[in-house]
Motif scaffolding. Structure first.
Motif, PDB file in Angstrom:
ATOM      1  N   GLU A  61       0.836  -1.202   0.000  1.00 19.64           N
ATOM      2  CA  GLU A  61       0.000   0.000   0.000  1.00 19.64           C
ATOM      3  C   GLU A  61       0.872   1.253   0.000  1.00 19.64           C
ATOM      4  O   GLU A  61       0.568   2.230  -0.688  1.00 19.64           O
ATOM      5  N   GLN A  62       1.966   1.205   0.743  1.00 19.89           N
ATOM      6  CA  GLN A  62       2.883   2.355   0.776  1.00 19.89           C
ATOM      7  C   GLN A  62       3.476   2.621  -0.602  1.00 19.89           C
ATOM      8  O   GLN A  62       3.590   3.772  -1.020  1.00 19.89           O
ATOM      9  N   MET A  63       3.846   1.562  -1.319  1.00 22.10           N
ATOM     10  CA  MET A  63       4.401   1.727  -2.661  1.00 22.10           C
ATOM     11  C   MET A  63       3.332   2.275  -3.611  1.00 22.10           C
ATOM     12  O   MET A  63       3.619   3.138  -4.446  1.00 22.10           O
ATOM     13  N   ILE A  64       2.111   1.788  -3.494  1.00 20.31           N
ATOM     14  CA  ILE A  64       1.016   2.298  -4.329  1.00 20.31           C
ATOM     15  C   ILE A  64       0.851   3.797  -4.096  1.00 20.31           C
ATOM     16  O   ILE A  64       0.766   4.578  -5.054  1.00 20.31           O
ATOM     17  N   LEU A  65       0.824   4.197  -2.832  1.00 22.50           N
ATOM     18  CA  LEU A  65       0.657   5.619  -2.517  1.00 22.50           C
ATOM     19  C   LEU A  65       1.823   6.449  -3.040  1.00 22.50           C
ATOM     20  O   LEU A  65       1.624   7.559  -3.542  1.00 22.50           O
ATOM     21  N   SER A  66       3.025   5.902  -2.951  1.00 21.30           N
ATOM     22  CA  SER A  66       4.206   6.616  -3.463  1.00 21.30           C
ATOM     23  C   SER A  66       4.140   6.783  -4.973  1.00 21.30           C
ATOM     24  O   SER A  66       4.421   7.861  -5.501  1.00 21.30           O
ATOM     25  N   ILE A  67       3.778   5.724  -5.675  1.00 15.45           N
ATOM     26  CA  ILE A  67       3.670   5.791  -7.140  1.00 15.45           C
ATOM     27  C   ILE A  67       2.605   6.814  -7.530  1.00 15.45           C
ATOM     28  O   ILE A  67       2.820   7.645  -8.420  1.00 15.45           O
ATOM     29  N   CYS A  68       1.464   6.774  -6.857  1.00 13.61           N
ATOM     30  CA  CYS A  68       0.376   7.710  -7.166  1.00 13.61           C
ATOM     31  C   CYS A  68       0.811   9.145  -6.925  1.00 13.61           C
ATOM     32  O   CYS A  68       0.546  10.031  -7.743  1.00 13.61           O
ATOM     33  N   ARG A  69       1.500   9.385  -5.813  1.00 17.32           N
ATOM     34  CA  ARG A  69       1.937  10.740  -5.468  1.00 17.32           C
ATOM     35  C   ARG A  69       3.022  11.237  -6.423  1.00 17.32           C
ATOM     36  O   ARG A  69       2.921  12.338  -6.975  1.00 17.32           O
ATOM     37  N   GLU A  70       4.034  10.441  -6.634  1.00 18.00           N
ATOM     38  CA  GLU A  70       5.191  10.888  -7.417  1.00 18.00           C
ATOM     39  C   GLU A  70       4.907  10.998  -8.913  1.00 18.00           C
ATOM     40  O   GLU A  70       5.479  11.842  -9.586  1.00 18.00           O
TER      41      GLU A  70
ATOM     42  N   LYS B  71       1.620  11.006 -10.291  1.00 17.96           N
ATOM     43  CA  LYS B  71       0.243  11.472 -10.567  1.00 17.96           C
ATOM     44  C   LYS B  71      -0.621  10.368 -11.174  1.00 17.96           C
ATOM     45  O   LYS B  71      -1.371  10.576 -12.119  1.00 17.96           O
ATOM     46  N   VAL B  72      -0.463   9.165 -10.622  1.00 20.84           N
ATOM     47  CA  VAL B  72      -1.212   8.003 -11.104  1.00 20.84           C
ATOM     48  C   VAL B  72      -2.543   7.923 -10.361  1.00 20.84           C
ATOM     49  O   VAL B  72      -2.625   8.221  -9.172  1.00 20.84           O
ATOM     50  N   ASN B  73      -3.564   7.526 -11.060  1.00 22.94           N
ATOM     51  CA  ASN B  73      -4.890   7.329 -10.489  1.00 22.94           C
ATOM     52  C   ASN B  73      -4.838   6.101  -9.569  1.00 22.94           C
ATOM     53  O   ASN B  73      -4.532   4.991 -10.005  1.00 22.94           O
ATOM     54  N   TYR B  74      -5.162   6.291  -8.289  1.00 21.06           N
ATOM     55  CA  TYR B  74      -5.109   5.214  -7.295  1.00 21.06           C
ATOM     56  C   TYR B  74      -5.974   4.017  -7.711  1.00 21.06           C
ATOM     57  O   TYR B  74      -5.537   2.869  -7.627  1.00 21.06           O
ATOM     58  N   ASP B  75      -7.195   4.290  -8.158  1.00 15.37           N
ATOM     59  CA  ASP B  75      -8.098   3.203  -8.550  1.00 15.37           C
ATOM     60  C   ASP B  75      -7.559   2.418  -9.737  1.00 15.37           C
ATOM     61  O   ASP B  75      -7.731   1.209  -9.818  1.00 15.37           O
ATOM     62  N   TYR B  76      -6.885   3.114 -10.646  1.00 16.00           N
ATOM     63  CA  TYR B  76      -6.302   2.412 -11.790  1.00 16.00           C
ATOM     64  C   TYR B  76      -5.221   1.450 -11.309  1.00 16.00           C
ATOM     65  O   TYR B  76      -5.216   0.267 -11.673  1.00 16.00           O
ATOM     66  N   LEU B  77      -4.301   1.958 -10.502  1.00 19.57           N
ATOM     67  CA  LEU B  77      -3.190   1.119 -10.057  1.00 19.57           C
ATOM     68  C   LEU B  77      -3.668  -0.028  -9.169  1.00 19.57           C
ATOM     69  O   LEU B  77      -3.227  -1.168  -9.318  1.00 19.57           O
ATOM     70  N   THR B  78      -4.596   0.251  -8.291  1.00 19.51           N
ATOM     71  CA  THR B  78      -5.060  -0.752  -7.337  1.00 19.51           C
ATOM     72  C   THR B  78      -6.009  -1.772  -7.960  1.00 19.51           C
ATOM     73  O   THR B  78      -5.863  -2.976  -7.760  1.00 19.51           O
ATOM     74  N   TYR B  79      -6.987  -1.275  -8.716  1.00 16.55           N
ATOM     75  CA  TYR B  79      -8.056  -2.153  -9.205  1.00 16.55           C
ATOM     76  C   TYR B  79      -8.146  -2.261 -10.734  1.00 16.55           C
ATOM     77  O   TYR B  79      -8.925  -3.053 -11.247  1.00 16.55           O
ATOM     78  N   GLY B  80      -7.414  -1.415 -11.459  1.00 14.40           N
ATOM     79  CA  GLY B  80      -7.510  -1.406 -12.909  1.00 14.40           C
ATOM     80  C   GLY B  80      -8.681  -0.587 -13.419  1.00 14.40           C
ATOM     81  O   GLY B  80      -9.049  -0.703 -14.584  1.00 14.40           O
TER      82      GLY B  80
END
Length: 119
Positions: A44-53, A55-64
């Motif tokens: 989850e920490q890596m997901i949040l870092s990728i999204c923040r750094e 500008k990735v959509n959280y829902d895309y990365l997490t759920y597609g």
């Protein structure tokens, strides 16, 4: 598509190497590679870092779901306005300043220094 595969798709869309992608996240290329290949799960920490750094959509990365990227600023000026909480007047002033010839910008800098910088 797995989360790791989406990480790879994001990295490729950004045109970044494993090294460059991981560098901004504070991890080595091997870590990114292991995530992309499904050897390591994405925390989850890596997901949040990728999204923040990136500008990735959280829902895309997490759920597609949804678009890969959040709405990205159209220009560097837009990004500065977001980062420094500038309003429309600030943006207009900066845009005007940037459009001036070098000698006019130099004159403005001298005046600002005279008023605000104690030497």
């Amino acid at each position: 598509m797995t989360q790791g595969e989406r990480v790879k798709e994001i990295r490729k869309a950004l045109g970044l190497t494993l090294d460059k992608f991981g560098e901004k996240l504070g991890v080595k290329k091997q870590t990114v590679s292991r995530i992309e290949n499904g050897i390591n799960n994405v925390t989850e920490q890596m997901i949040l870092s990728i999204c923040r750094e990136y500008k990735v959509n959280y829902d895309y990365l997490t759920y597609g779901d949804g678009e890969m990227f959040e709405d990205l600023p159209e220009t560097i000026l837009d990004e500065l306005c977001i980062e420094y909480d500038l309003d429309d007047d600030d943006r207009d002033i900066l845009n005007f300043y940037l459009g001036l010839p070098a000698d006019a910008r130099d004159a403005i800098k001298k005046q600002i220094k005279k008023i605000f910088v104690k030497e």
